[in-house]
Design a protein around this motif. Structure first.
Motif, PDB file in Angstrom:
ATOM      1  N   ARG A   1       0.824  -1.209   0.000  1.00 53.14           N
ATOM      2  CA  ARG A   1       0.000   0.000   0.000  1.00 53.14           C
ATOM      3  C   ARG A   1       0.860   1.263   0.000  1.00 53.14           C
ATOM      4  O   ARG A   1       0.516   2.262  -0.626  1.00 53.14           O
ATOM      5  CB  ARG A   1      -0.892   0.014   1.240  1.00 53.14           C
ATOM      6  N   ARG A   2       1.981   1.217   0.712  1.00 52.43           N
ATOM      7  CA  ARG A   2       2.783   2.425   0.935  1.00 52.43           C
ATOM      8  C   ARG A   2       3.720   2.735  -0.216  1.00 52.43           C
ATOM      9  O   ARG A   2       4.006   3.906  -0.491  1.00 52.43           O
ATOM     10  CB  ARG A   2       3.603   2.272   2.228  1.00 52.43           C
TER      11      ARG A   2
ATOM     12  N   GLU B   1      -4.608  -5.790  -2.882  1.00 48.45           N
ATOM     13  CA  GLU B   1      -3.977  -4.570  -2.375  1.00 48.45           C
ATOM     14  C   GLU B   1      -2.849  -4.068  -3.274  1.00 48.45           C
ATOM     15  O   GLU B   1      -2.284  -3.007  -3.032  1.00 48.45           O
ATOM     16  CB  GLU B   1      -3.415  -4.822  -0.972  1.00 48.45           C
TER      17      GLU B   1
END
Length: 262
Positions: A219-220, A237
């Motif tokens: 995600r980051r 994701e």
């Protein structure tokens, strides 16, 4: 432009089937380094059991270990996020009360509590760890900072444990155990801290993973890549799903995003 790559180890760089890094992955990482891209590890493993990266050791610029709780470059510690001692003691009590095996990763020692056949099967067969460090007394963990705890429990027991550890979070990539770290310490934060150490914007990073504990970094990162052997929850994701670790997944993703040339 991608300037840094972050890789989970088990199921991403290293095959669960062969316990080795595919030749295509070694070649792809060498190509990335030749192109000026930095290569980092982002693993749930503690330093003491990272013993399967010999083929690419010369290509690695730094390590994010224990799910982001402890990161380093050479002898320099980039980040160390310790679990509150009150939670360490709560876990030790719960391990005895509920009878599960537990692994504590301290700054200097690894301690096993109530080790059982399942614990050794996970480490020796699933993770192919060649040797666990000598097991010192349990009270060793009360004399140093603990950066990760791995209780060998299923999700039902996890739901009993975690409300009693208010200063912690958990990540799971295997049905038989979970990894517990200090609240806020996960792979997403770990790769952010490492990128900042090198002056690299997080949008200029690419992260690869296959397990639930990889989701925060997928995600980051600027680009999150799920391996073809990842679960559907992990794939959901990711920005991109590549082929499996055994089917040249790392190389195929780096080619797709133009990090390396054909």
């Amino acid at each position: 432009m991608i300037k840094a790559l972050f890789f989970d180890i088990d199921g991403t760089l290293v095959s669960f089937r062969t316990h080795a890094i595919p030749a295509s992955t070694v070649e792809a990482l060498a190509g990335a380094r030749e192109a000026g891209v930095k290569v980092f590890i982002a693993t749930g493993r503690p330093v003491a059991i990272i013993d399967n990266l010999g083929a690419i050791g010369h290509l690695i610029d730094g390590y994010v270990t224990t799910n982001g709780a402890f990161s380093f470059v050479g002898s320099e510690v980039v980040a160390c996020n310790a679990i509150p001692q009150s939670d360490v003691r709560s876990m030790a009590r719960l391990s005895d009360e509920l009878g599960f095996a537990c692994v504590y990763v301290g700054e200097r020692h690894i301690v096993l509590q109530n080790p059982n056949e399942l614990l050794y099967k996970i480490f020796y067969e699933c993770l192919n760890v060649r040797r666990l460090p000598e097991n010192p007394p349990l009270d060793t963990i009360y004399r140093e900072r603990v950066i990760q705890i791995t209780p060998i429990v299923d999700e039902a027991v996890e739901r009993v444990i975690m409300p009693q550890l208010p200063g912690c979070i958990t990540g799971r990539w295997h049905p038989a155990f979970m990894d517990v770290t200090a609240d806020g310490a996960d792979k997403g934060r770990g790769i952010e801290e490492m990128a900042a150490r090198f002056g690299i914007a997080i949008d200029e990073t690419m992260a690869f993973g296959d397990g639930g504990n990889d989701i925060p970094m997928l995600r980051r990162a600027g680009i999150g890549v799920a391996m073809g052997n990842a679960s559907d929850a992990v794939k959901a994701e990711a920005d991109y799903v590549t082929t499996s670790v055994d089917d040249d997944g790392v190389r195929n993703a780096l080619l797709h995003w133009g990090v390396i040339g054909r």
